[in-house]
Every structure is written in structure tokens, then in C-alpha cells.
Design an enzyme around this catalytic site. Sequence first.
Site, PDB file in Angstrom:
ATOM      1  N   ASP A 202      10.737  32.366   3.611  1.00 20.83           N
ATOM      2  CA  ASP A 202       9.803  33.562   3.971  1.00 20.83           C
ATOM      3  C   ASP A 202       8.458  33.056   4.065  1.00 20.83           C
ATOM      4  O   ASP A 202       7.869  32.444   3.128  1.00 20.83           O
ATOM      5  CB  ASP A 202       9.924  34.637   2.458  1.00 20.83           C
TER       6      ASP A 202
ATOM      7  N   TYR B  85       8.819  36.678  -4.163  1.00 26.20           N
ATOM      8  CA  TYR B  85       8.364  37.874  -4.279  1.00 26.20           C
ATOM      9  C   TYR B  85       9.074  39.012  -5.060  1.00 26.20           C
ATOM     10  O   TYR B  85      10.472  38.874  -5.047  1.00 26.20           O
ATOM     11  CB  TYR B  85       8.212  38.442  -2.755  1.00 26.20           C
TER      12      TYR B  85
ATOM     13  N   ARG C  60      15.943  53.835  18.665  1.00 22.80           N
ATOM     14  CA  ARG C  60      16.402  53.103  17.301  1.00 22.80           C
ATOM     15  C   ARG C  60      17.066  51.783  17.924  1.00 22.80           C
ATOM     16  O   ARG C  60      16.894  50.858  17.359  1.00 22.80           O
ATOM     17  CB  ARG C  60      17.445  53.695  16.493  1.00 22.80           C
TER      18      ARG C  60
ATOM     19  N   LYS D 188       1.535  41.780   5.962  1.00 21.71           N
ATOM     20  CA  LYS D 188       0.471  41.052   5.379  1.00 21.71           C
ATOM     21  C   LYS D 188      -0.274  40.147   6.475  1.00 21.71           C
ATOM     22  O   LYS D 188      -1.093  41.029   7.273  1.00 21.71           O
ATOM     23  CB  LYS D 188       1.217  40.002   4.601  1.00 21.71           C
TER      24      LYS D 188
END
Length: 379
Positions: A175, A103, A51, A200
Site C-alpha cells: 500500500d 489502515y 463499466r 489521498k
Amino acid sequence: MAMDDLHLETRAIHVGQEPDPATGAVVVPIYQTSTFAQSAPGQHTGYEYARTGNPTRTALQTCLASLEGTDAAVAFASGLAAEDAILRLLDPGDHVIMADDVYGGTWRQITRVHGRFGIQVSAVDLRDLDAVRAAIRPTTRYLWAESPSNPMLKILDLAALAQLGRDHGARLVVDNTFATPALQQPTSLGADLIVHSTTKYLGGHSDVVGGVVCTDAATAADLAFLQNAVGAVPGPFDNFLTLRGVKTLGLRMQRHCANAQRIATWLDEHPRVSAVHYPGLPDDPGHALAATQMTGFGGMISLRVAGGRAAAEHMCTQTRLFFLAESLGGVESLIEHPGIMTHASVAGTALEVPDDLVRLSVGIEHVDDLLADLERALG
Ligand SMILES: *Cc1c(COP(=O)(O)O)cnc(C)c1O
């Protein structure tokens, strides 16, 4: 040879991706391990628990920081997990000015998750710098921009927003999911934090969900603390897939742009289309600005279908190559109805989108096949 001097296409393939020191493998391995053996308590190789850190993730982060031209990058399990970490850097009472067509999931997160913990937000058309200035409060910490925006493909003046933010002690978050660093480098325009849904274009093959924040070393250290303390980390295989996709980013973006330009031009002439939003069209309101801050206009188009919502919905069911699906940025073309699908969560808010709007993610198939598919769907 300093890596920083190399072109983006070369850095995408080489930065963070030296042959594996143990075996010479030319591809960064999938370090599918949750923990790393220590030679004595506290004596480790730099990796302790996966992690906290994993070599496949390090390779991806190093490469993405190079592509965005930032000191560092911090990877997360999704774009929204990356955005969540950025917002967790704030304190209750802090204020964010967000573009009025971000978004839908970004808006949902800041209003319904962070809002409960005292984060204030205003939705503003960031093209209107006077409106931004008027919305700034003493507590404003971030200006949050998306350019091109989703789904209206608005273009924002990132350099002007960065300057405005600096004048008022607010940092610019961009973004950059739609443009990618292959077409636009917000750092060079003054942005402080760059966030991506790597799901994306960076991943590029619709086979993995992920996110990243690229920023300065001090902010990255704070984000890395959250990456470990909150734990929304991407797995080794996800990191491998994203890094594999990134290698072809430059080539893919060229084809996405070329195909989208042809399709937008064609749609603009089509009698069943009442409006086309694409910054590559010379009469698009964002064209001139996009031409100064981007090196290509991207692969996303939105259009309004003459005949209203029913006609828009019908079009979405008639394509064969354009799959009817949420998401974007993969090699395959996608079509969707934002009002019903990706942006359903903003219905009734300032971010509501027109109900005759259709969004296309133009893939890298042969453009003639895509045009024929759209002609069939519209005709
Ligand atoms: C998809 C998307 C996000 C959210 O990313 P996930 O990886 O789906 O969590 C954020 N911003 C933009 C512009 C997006 O397209």
C-alpha cells in the site's frame, strides 16, 4: 522519444494524455457517457459500456501504471474497492500476512468481509523478518505491507519482504498511499502489486475518492475482470479529477516533505510532545532504511501528546488551519485523533493505537503559518 525514459514529473503530465484525437483538446475529456455506439454488432472502437471501459479511466490507468513502473493499472471507486479486488484473487483457505498497523479499514475488510469467505489473516510486525518467516504457512499468498505505515509511520524493508515472499511463494502487496510513486517505487524493490487510495496524495485535493492497483499484465487482466464483473468502478469525473491532481504530484510532494520535516523537527523539541513519529528525523527507528528506499520522507507525522488522551483531544480542537478531519494527502493540512477517528475500528485488536496519539497530514501552506497554528494549539 520513449515515454519510459522521461522523468516522473513529465510522465505525470504526458503519459496517457495525448491531445484528444477528435478535437485536439490538450486535456483528456470527461467522457460522461454510459455506452458507446457500434458501427455493426460487435464492431466498436474498443469501448462498449462504461463499466467495462471509459477513455477517461484509461488515461488515468495508463498514467498511474507509468508512475509506478508497472505493466498496467486498474482503477476502482475507492482504495478499499481496490483492496477488495486484490483479496478476491484468493481462494477460501488462503492466508495473508498483514502488517500489524495497516489502515484500519484494510483490517476491517480482511477480517470482517473476506474472513467470512475463508480468507485467513495474521497481523505481524513486518519489521521483524524472523516473525514474518515464522508466520508463513504453505497457504500464505500475500505479504501485505504499508510503508510508511498508518498511523505509526513505521518503515518496512520492502526489498527484504519481497525476497522472503518469493522464497515462499507469497506475493508482496504494498500500500503505497503514504509515499506515492514520487517518493518510493515498490516495483523497483520487488513488490508484485501496488495499491493506492488515490483519494489521498495522488488526487491531492480532497475532492474525490478513488483507488488503483498497479501490477503485471497477467494480474491486471484478472483485476480488470473483477473491475467489470463486480463493478466498483470510478466515474468519468472522478477519473478526471484524479488525473488533474496527479499532474502536480511531484511538486506537491516536495512541499509536503519540506513542510513536514520542519514541523517534525519543531515538534520533537516541544515540551508538550512526548514522542514524534516521522522517518525524516535522524533518530527515528526507520530513518536509515527510509533513506535507502525513499527519495523523501513524506508529509505524514504522528505525535504523542504529553498529558494523555484528554490533551491529545484538546489539541485536535484548537488548530484553525489544520482542519480536524479524517483522510490525508490533500493540499490543506489536517489533524485527527486516530484512536477515536480513523482507527476506531481496530480498538481492542492487535492494531490498537495509543490514545494520546495525534496524526497530522501536513499540507502545502506556508510552513510558518502551520507552525504558528500548532504552537497555538499546543500552548
Ligand atoms: C485511505 C486509505 C485507504 C482506503 O482508501 P479509500 O479511498 O478511503 O477507500 C487504504 N490505505 C491507506 C493507507 C489509506 O490511507
